[in-house]
Design an enzyme around this catalytic site. Structure first.
Site, PDB file in Angstrom:
ATOM      1  CD  GLU A   1      -3.982  -8.467   7.209  1.00 19.09           C
ATOM      2  OE1 GLU A   1      -2.989  -8.122   7.882  1.00 19.09           O
ATOM      3  OE2 GLU A   1      -4.053  -8.285   5.976  1.00 19.09           O
TER       4      GLU A   1
ATOM      5  CD  GLU B   1     -11.230  -2.101   2.854  1.00 15.28           C
ATOM      6  OE1 GLU B   1     -11.085  -3.311   3.066  1.00 15.28           O
ATOM      7  OE2 GLU B   1     -11.623  -1.632   1.775  1.00 15.28           O
TER       8      GLU B   1
ATOM      9  CG  LEU C   1      -1.931  -1.083   1.376  1.00 15.97           C
ATOM     10  CD1 LEU C   1      -2.538  -1.058   2.770  1.00 15.97           C
ATOM     11  CD2 LEU C   1      -3.008  -0.915   0.327  1.00 15.97           C
TER      12      LEU C   1
ATOM     13  NE  ARG D   1       2.393  -7.701   0.198  1.00 12.37           N
ATOM     14  CZ  ARG D   1       3.672  -7.286   0.189  1.00 12.37           C
ATOM     15  NH1 ARG D   1       4.535  -7.831   1.028  1.00 12.37           N
ATOM     16  NH2 ARG D   1       4.067  -6.328  -0.628  1.00 12.37           N
TER      17      ARG D   1
ATOM     18  CE  LYS E   1      -1.540  -1.634   6.228  1.00  7.04           C
ATOM     19  NZ  LYS E   1      -0.912  -2.509   7.255  1.00  7.04           N
TER      20      LYS E   1
END
Length: 217
Positions: free
Chosen positions: A101, A41, A11, A64, A43
């Site tokens: 997540e 939203e 990000l 990731r 994080k």
């Protein structure tokens, strides 16, 4: 290892109202329009993962990693109740990668550590480390004992189908297919909407059920 078909990019960051203002200005100039709507939203402070569904069936999950390549943690992800093994409803693309997540809720983290202290088990340092360490266990049976949760926040590869044009509508579609999406995700308008959302989340932060480390626009 799993190579991500669509990279899981980092990000961009903003640390002041002025930097958020620059973000809005760049988009306004690029799109040549004054009225802008944004999806906003929290994080979550957990571990980013990608879930691959084929014909609505969960077939693979990966961390990731470095953004291009992650670890295959499919067996461990199958132990998390929040992650559907089969999508609900119909209309999903033939191939759908869901990004989200894995996290440990604060209450679950506290209960785990209280039990561990009473029974000589392993005490976790914090919810984020608890989530990451749990997901990287070699034995899925160990992961299954840990109180892990999941929120979807985006998509990767989509083949053989289409999703809505807006991020907020895509999140609603994912929710309809049985994937958990944060109730705090919403649509705001303009710079005032972005900064107002940030301040509301900041004021509520200590009372949230999970740890966060910012908001995402």
């Amino acid at each position: 290892q799993v190579e991500h078909a669509v990279p899981m990019l980092s990000l961009g960051n903003a640390f002041s109202d002025a930097e958020v203002g620059d973000f809005v200005r760049r988009i306004r100039e690029r799109l040549d329009r004054d009225e802008l709507a944004f999806s906003a939203e929290p994080k979550l402070d957990g571990l980013a993962i990608s879930l691959r569904y084929e014909d609505g069936v969960f077939v693979q999950g990966a961390t990731r990693g470095d953004g291009a390549t992650g670890e295959d943690v499919t067996a461990n992800l199958r132990t998390i109740a929040d992650i559907p093994k089969q999508l609900k409803g119909a209309g999903w693309p033939a191939v759908l990668e869901v990004r989200g997540e894995v996290y440990m809720a604060r209450a679950d983290f506290e209960r785990w550590n209280e039990h561990a202290r009473l029974h000589g088990g392993k005490v976790l340092a914090n919810p984020r480390n608890g989530a990451a360490g749990s997901l990287r266990q070699q034995d899925p049976a160990v992961t299954a004992q840990r109180p892990l949760s999941f929120f979807a926040y985006g998509i990767g590869l989509v083949e053989g189908g289409a999703l809505p044009d807006t991020h907020s509508a895509t999140l609603a579609r994912l929710r309809g297919w049985g994937l958990p999406v944060s109730d705090l995700a919403t649509v705001v308008h303009g710079l005032d909407g972005l900064l107002g959302y940030y301040r509301r989340i900041g004021a509520a932060r200590d009372g949230l059920a999970f740890d966060i480390d910012g908001v995402v626009y």
